[in-house]
Scaffold this motif. Structure first.
Motif, PDB file in Angstrom:
ATOM      1  N   SER A  70       0.875  -1.164   0.116  1.00 24.57           N
ATOM      2  CA  SER A  70      -0.129  -0.142  -0.072  1.00 24.57           C
ATOM      3  C   SER A  70       0.941   1.377  -0.014  1.00 24.57           C
ATOM      4  N   VAL A  71       2.030   1.385   0.777  1.00 25.10           N
ATOM      5  CA  VAL A  71       2.988   2.107   0.580  1.00 25.10           C
ATOM      6  C   VAL A  71       3.505   2.532  -0.589  1.00 25.10           C
ATOM      7  N   VAL A  72       3.770   1.329  -1.461  1.00 28.22           N
ATOM      8  CA  VAL A  72       4.369   1.649  -2.879  1.00 28.22           C
ATOM      9  C   VAL A  72       3.218   2.097  -3.611  1.00 28.22           C
ATOM     10  N   ASP A  73       2.090   1.702  -3.537  1.00 28.60           N
ATOM     11  CA  ASP A  73       0.945   2.030  -4.291  1.00 28.60           C
ATOM     12  C   ASP A  73       1.010   3.669  -4.187  1.00 28.60           C
ATOM     13  N   GLU A  74       0.889   4.211  -3.085  1.00 32.79           N
ATOM     14  CA  GLU A  74       0.951   5.776  -2.851  1.00 32.79           C
ATOM     15  C   GLU A  74       2.204   6.540  -3.173  1.00 32.79           C
TER      16      GLU A  74
END
Length: 495
Positions: A246-250
């Motif tokens: 999720s962090v990479v998605d953001e």
């Protein structure tokens, strides 16, 4: 072969020569960032450092092909090491390998059942707390390398940070952390000084890992021993990987398949256990560093895993001479860039409960060094605060029409397990009115607890001789009530 999914997968591997070069160089930086943490986490788990390095090598290769989040680096992580330490001490390495394989199987099942949707219950405040806690833990992990050392170490760390932050102003062709490693290694070799080097962190592998079935008895007793640890490995690994994804998605403003990431991580952990490695998961510090320095595709994930042993084995004498100060400088940079500094400003702007959830997640994670514990506490607090908030939004207003001797109750808001008792308490069961009119136009019943509360209220009012009429119930609520309490809608006095 020309389906949109295949075209997307191909683009995730190769989207141009420039992108491929950035992926490879970013993956190389990720390799050096992996080394000290993987060795440290191996000691936490009570195994030889090469067990963690073997695992990171295998996991990196497998998940590059099977994972659902390009550019995410996975390997032997501290969260998993924390939950298996007692297993290793009590039963030995082979039981750890068996637990890794079984944990991977559970993760594959989790992904196939698409249970990744459970991540939706993790609020933004919890995710921010997760990231901030990791940034603090990444920095604190570097502190031991800065204690009991000479001034040379501090000078090298300062020089490394200067290179990392100033080099991009000169060139961005090569990631500045890689320049930091090369320059500081050259300086330490040209001018010998009292510095810790990579070889001081532990035994480096001298060969590639080999395939072997874990040497444990295939019996019910073995399953009883490893099953609890396998479940912990699966849960903690998936939680950290999903949060990291999720962090990479953001960071990249893209989306990824969380279900596929679950399955890919499971396959990677099965392979790790069969090749003599500990189970692992997504590594936030290395992943953020990879993304910050240009890694976007699956090639960066593959490069980080492959380089880990391809670089270590033939270039072992040179890698062993890399000063730990260079790695500390890189991880300090990753820590600073990972921390959500805007969240400190938001503490005064956002609702207090959001800030409390974020701070609680940080506090529990840092205090226990357990990412799962911090996230679970954050999710539970978010649920409790949400329940209180929704409960306050539920209201029952009463009025009386003397002409028809009718008591009118107007219900608004959400009725579910947390507000059902409050809903029931708002009705005066000693009311002498002959007719009770309950207006549910602005209300919604969510679960059987809410239906049960409505059933009790209606039954008690009817027993007191009143005629009860329900109006305005929406279709979804009516279906739920009709299924679990049909007498409420169809009773002889319901009219």
């Amino acid at each position: 072969m020309n389906s949109p999914s295949f075209a997307r997968y191909r683009a995730e591997w190769f989207s141009g020569v420039g992108a491929a070069r950035r992926d490879v160089l970013a993956g190389l930086v990720g390799t050096f960032a992996l080394i000290p943490e993987v060795i440290a986490f191996s000691f936490v788990a009570g195994v030889d450092p090469q067990v963690g390095l073997f695992a990171s090598f295998v996991i990196g290769i497998v998940i590059a092909f099977a994972g659902g989040r390009p550019a995410m680096i996975s390997g032997a992580a501290g969260s998993v090491a924390l939950v298996v330490g007692t297993l290793v001490h009590a039963h030995g390495l082979q039981y750890l390998l068996a637990a890794s394989v079984l944990g991977g199987l559970l993760q594959v099942v989790f992904g196939l059942l698409k249970l990744d949707v459970l991540l939706r219950f993790v609020s933004r405040s919890v995710r921010t707390g997760f990231v901030n806690a990791l940034a603090i833990m990444i920095f604190s992990a570097q502190v031991p390398q800065m204690l009991g050392v000479t001034w040379h170490t501090y000078a090298m760390i300062a020089g490394g940070l200067a290179i990392i932050y100033l080099a991009p102003r000169v060139t961005k062709a090569v990631p500045s952390p890689l320049i930091c490693i090369v320059v500081l290694t050259a300086i330490s070799m040209a001018f010998p000084m009292p510095l810790h080097v990579v070889s001081d962190l532990g035994k480096l592998p001298s060969s590639l890992p080999s395939f072997a079935i874990p040497g444990v008895p295939f019996s019910w007793e073995t399953l009883q021993i490893v099953a609890p640890y396998s479940l912990a490995i699966a849960a903690v690994g998936l939680l950290e990987s999903m949060m990291t994804a999720s962090v990479v998605d953001e960071l990249t403003e893209t989306t990824s398949s969380k279900a596929r990431e679950c399955t890919g991580l499971g396959l990677a952990n099965i392979a790790a256990g069969l090749f003599g490695g500990i189970a692992g998961c997504g590594m936030i510090g290395q992943t953020v560093g990879n993304v910050r320095y240009g890694g976007r595709g699956r090639l960066s994930t593959l490069a980080a895993g492959v380089f880990l042993l391809v670089v270590l084995v033939p270039l072992r004498p040179w890698v062993a001479q890399v000063p730990v100060a260079a790695l500390v400088a890189i991880m300090v940079m990753v820590s600073v860039s990972t921390f959500s500094w805007g969240s400190l400003r938001d503490l005064g702007r956002h609702p207090k409960v959001s800030g409390a959830v974020m701070l609680a997640t940080v506090a529990v994670t840092v205090a226990t060094h357990d990412l799962a514990a911090g996230v679970v506490v954050g999710v539970l607090l978010s649920g409790v605060f949400f329940a209180f908030k929704v409960t306050r939004m539920m209201d029952v207003a009463a009025s009386y029409d003397a002409a028809s001797d009718t008591r009118i109750y107007t219900v608004s808001g959400q009725i579910f397990f947390a507000s059902a008792d409050i809903f029931a308490d708002r009705f005066d069961l000693s009311d002498t009115a002959r007719h009770i009119h309950i207006d549910l136009t602005q209300a919604h019943f969510w679960d059987i607890t809410a239906v049960g509360a409505l059933e009790d209220v209606v039954a008690k009012l009817r027993r007191h001789g009143a005629t009860v009429e329900l109006v305005g119930m929406n279709e979804a609520s009516a279906i739920l009530v009709d299924r679990h309490a049909p007498q409420v809608l169809g009773g002889p006095a319901a009219a």
